[in-house]
Write an enzyme that holds these catalytic residues in place. Sequence first.
Site, PDB file in Angstrom:
ATOM      1  N   MET A  36      24.507   9.012   0.896  1.00  7.00           N
ATOM      2  CA  MET A  36      24.481  10.334   1.497  1.00  7.00           C
ATOM      3  C   MET A  36      24.892  10.276   2.967  1.00  7.00           C
ATOM      4  O   MET A  36      25.623  11.144   3.456  1.00  7.00           O
ATOM      5  CB  MET A  36      23.094  10.965   1.356  1.00  7.00           C
ATOM      6  CG  MET A  36      23.022  12.404   1.834  1.00  7.00           C
ATOM      7  SD  MET A  36      24.119  13.516   0.911  1.00  7.00           S
ATOM      8  CE  MET A  36      23.099  13.862  -0.520  1.00  7.00           C
ATOM      9  N   GLU A  62       0.806  -1.216   0.000  1.00 10.01           N
ATOM     10  CA  GLU A  62       0.000   0.000   0.000  1.00 10.01           C
ATOM     11  C   GLU A  62       0.840   1.267   0.000  1.00 10.01           C
ATOM     12  O   GLU A  62       0.398   2.299  -0.518  1.00 10.01           O
ATOM     13  CB  GLU A  62      -0.945   0.014   1.206  1.00 10.01           C
ATOM     14  CG  GLU A  62      -2.075  -1.002   1.130  1.00 10.01           C
ATOM     15  CD  GLU A  62      -1.724  -2.341   1.781  1.00 10.01           C
ATOM     16  OE1 GLU A  62      -2.622  -3.191   1.906  1.00 10.01           O
ATOM     17  OE2 GLU A  62      -0.544  -2.519   2.162  1.00 10.01           O
ATOM     18  N   LYS A  78     -17.271  -0.516   6.583  1.00 12.79           N
ATOM     19  CA  LYS A  78     -17.792  -1.479   5.612  1.00 12.79           C
ATOM     20  C   LYS A  78     -19.315  -1.410   5.506  1.00 12.79           C
ATOM     21  O   LYS A  78     -19.876  -1.568   4.406  1.00 12.79           O
ATOM     22  CB  LYS A  78     -17.352  -2.887   5.997  1.00 12.79           C
ATOM     23  CG  LYS A  78     -17.591  -3.927   4.913  1.00 12.79           C
ATOM     24  CD  LYS A  78     -16.937  -5.256   5.238  1.00 12.79           C
ATOM     25  CE  LYS A  78     -17.112  -6.247   4.100  1.00 12.79           C
ATOM     26  NZ  LYS A  78     -16.425  -7.535   4.400  1.00 12.79           N
ATOM     27  N   PHE A  86     -10.947  -7.012  14.131  1.00 11.65           N
ATOM     28  CA  PHE A  86      -9.910  -7.483  13.220  1.00 11.65           C
ATOM     29  C   PHE A  86      -9.588  -6.418  12.176  1.00 11.65           C
ATOM     30  O   PHE A  86     -10.478  -5.876  11.526  1.00 11.65           O
ATOM     31  CB  PHE A  86     -10.370  -8.777  12.532  1.00 11.65           C
ATOM     32  CG  PHE A  86      -9.393  -9.299  11.514  1.00 11.65           C
ATOM     33  CD1 PHE A  86      -8.148  -9.777  11.907  1.00 11.65           C
ATOM     34  CD2 PHE A  86      -9.701  -9.293  10.160  1.00 11.65           C
ATOM     35  CE1 PHE A  86      -7.233 -10.246  10.973  1.00 11.65           C
ATOM     36  CE2 PHE A  86      -8.800  -9.759   9.220  1.00 11.65           C
ATOM     37  CZ  PHE A  86      -7.555 -10.250   9.627  1.00 11.65           C
ATOM     38  N   GLN A  87      -8.317  -6.133  12.032  1.00 15.73           N
ATOM     39  CA  GLN A  87      -7.800  -5.129  11.093  1.00 15.73           C
ATOM     40  C   GLN A  87      -8.429  -3.745  11.315  1.00 15.73           C
ATOM     41  O   GLN A  87      -8.695  -3.004  10.377  1.00 15.73           O
ATOM     42  CB  GLN A  87      -7.982  -5.580   9.641  1.00 15.73           C
ATOM     43  CG  GLN A  87      -7.050  -6.737   9.274  1.00 15.73           C
ATOM     44  CD  GLN A  87      -6.964  -7.000   7.779  1.00 15.73           C
ATOM     45  OE1 GLN A  87      -7.890  -6.704   7.033  1.00 15.73           O
ATOM     46  NE2 GLN A  87      -5.850  -7.555   7.340  1.00 15.73           N
TER      47      GLN A  87
END
Length: 618
Positions: A508, A77, A189, A139-140
């Site tokens: 760097m 993601e 949802k 959940f999640q």
Amino acid sequence: MTPRAQAVQSPPHPLAGKRMTGAEIIVQVLVDQGVRTIFGYSGGAILPTYDAVFRYNNEHRNEAGDAPIPLIVPANEQGAGFMAAGYARASGNVGVCLVTSGPGATNTVTPVRDSMADSVPIIVICGQVPTGVIGTDAFQEAPVSAIMSSVAKHVFLVTDPQRLEATIRTAFEIAVTGRPGPVVIDIPKDIQNWIGEFQGTGLLPIDAYRQRVAALVASEIPASAARDFFDMLRESSRPLIYAGGGVIGANASEALRQFSHRFGIPVTTTLMGIGACDTTDELSLKMLGMHGTPAANYAVEDCDFLIAIGARFDDRVAAIPDKFAPRAKKIAHFDVDPCEVGKVKSVHWHNVGMLERDLRQLVALADRQRIHTDFSAWHQELAELKRVYALNYDRESGLIQPNFVIEEINRHTRGEAIISTGVGQHQMWAAQYFDFTKPRLWLTSGSMGTMGFGLPAAIGAQVAHPDRLVIDIDGDASIRMNIGELETVTTYQLPVKVVVLNNRGDGMVKQWQKLFYQGRLSATDKTLYRKDFIKAARADGFEYAVRLDRKSDVPTVIKEFLDFPGPAFLEVIIDPDACVYPMVGPGMAYDQMLTGDFIPSRSPRPQPDEKPDANSMF
């Protein structure tokens, strides 16, 4: 006219009154907003919307079978967020990222913050657990509003399905108006599964925000302020424009160029402002700052009137504000954000408004008043600075110098290619040695300095401009951060060209360790790492994957690489000790700039043997 007034006066939407699910409403509003690509990764809490996208595409394919809003699915993601940002930066349109709840949302925190820091308009739509279980550690589940509110321009949590479509439209409005930025929409949802009538119109009542934007749009430079500006310009003999990313974000590049040429004022840009001025123009000094060109930095030292346009005097440019532009008798500042005026450096004159309009207004006023300027002596001084203190490197070395590689690519691209970068030395070499004739050809993570930005941003840019040459200039350490997106390139057969300048380490940071930490390479030396980038690229489907390790082969291989018709991967084994010069070290002003062994300095060379103090920025 305000967005609300426009909505009221618009004819009814052809689908108004149709019963839809919340997910279908999301997709329809995205289509109405002009979204043509979605970047994202599916998951349980966002499944209804992904299904709605699938069905919409199946129902609206063209005769060639193309989907109207294709889904680009990344490896992660974070990649989706940076693809959306690359799309937005390259096109000027809003990039859209669609992810699931919990880890799907939290993986986008970095691209959201990156977009906020660089004023990039993206929309991140996150699935969320059903409203009834929010706060139960379902959940999640993740507290997206709490997490994102400190890094985004605005965050919405939709709990009322009747406000869903108005929320999405309002998110787009907020993303692009005023100072652009990312907006996050968290949609449970059950809201996606809700069924109700599609309105086809409507916005949320964010009246205070709209009033501020309306004031910006309506404002004009007062006649007295214009006179004061022209008086400062007449009194000046060495004016200098310092342009930032705000010019590009405001689509004001053409107005800036007209302004610069009308008055004969040279231009230097920040890292984010690259492309605002054609770097091949005689009035261009290219980039200023920590790794800016010597001519640009010396011009800042010498100028007597500094005109900041869409720039914010950040620490990469003005690390010691009191010593920045020390001979400038006057400083003017144009910006869209009033919070930036006087935040770092006090100014004598400022204007908060729409950059494109305001610059054109001053030009038109100067034409009417027949205001003429002659800075030819200053131009000659700057031409001499550019000649004497030109960028340079070890051209006699038998090892491949990264500067040489970029010069060779630039010889072919001639300032017309879209260049994205990761973050590190390769980013600075690209900024220094590439030309850019137009805005939105340079994509880089400026304020956040996010390693792993380059590859997914190049993917987003290529989707936005399928016929343009898009090149990711990356480092071996930076590309590792999102190397999974190599497969995304080949999955969608995007002709992205990927260059990895491999110096076997975090270049760097190594440079700082060599200069300021007596060469102790703590955690930055990757000579023992076993990554075979060529095998990795081939495993991910790159038909062209070549390692370049001989200096004599550089011109031939670069041409072959750029001419390859599809995705191409080139690893270049560069001098591991190559450093980025010039460099304005910690606690140093521009007159103490380190120029290395191959660029002259007009000041005694300081010795960088002191450890940076506790307040110095990396």
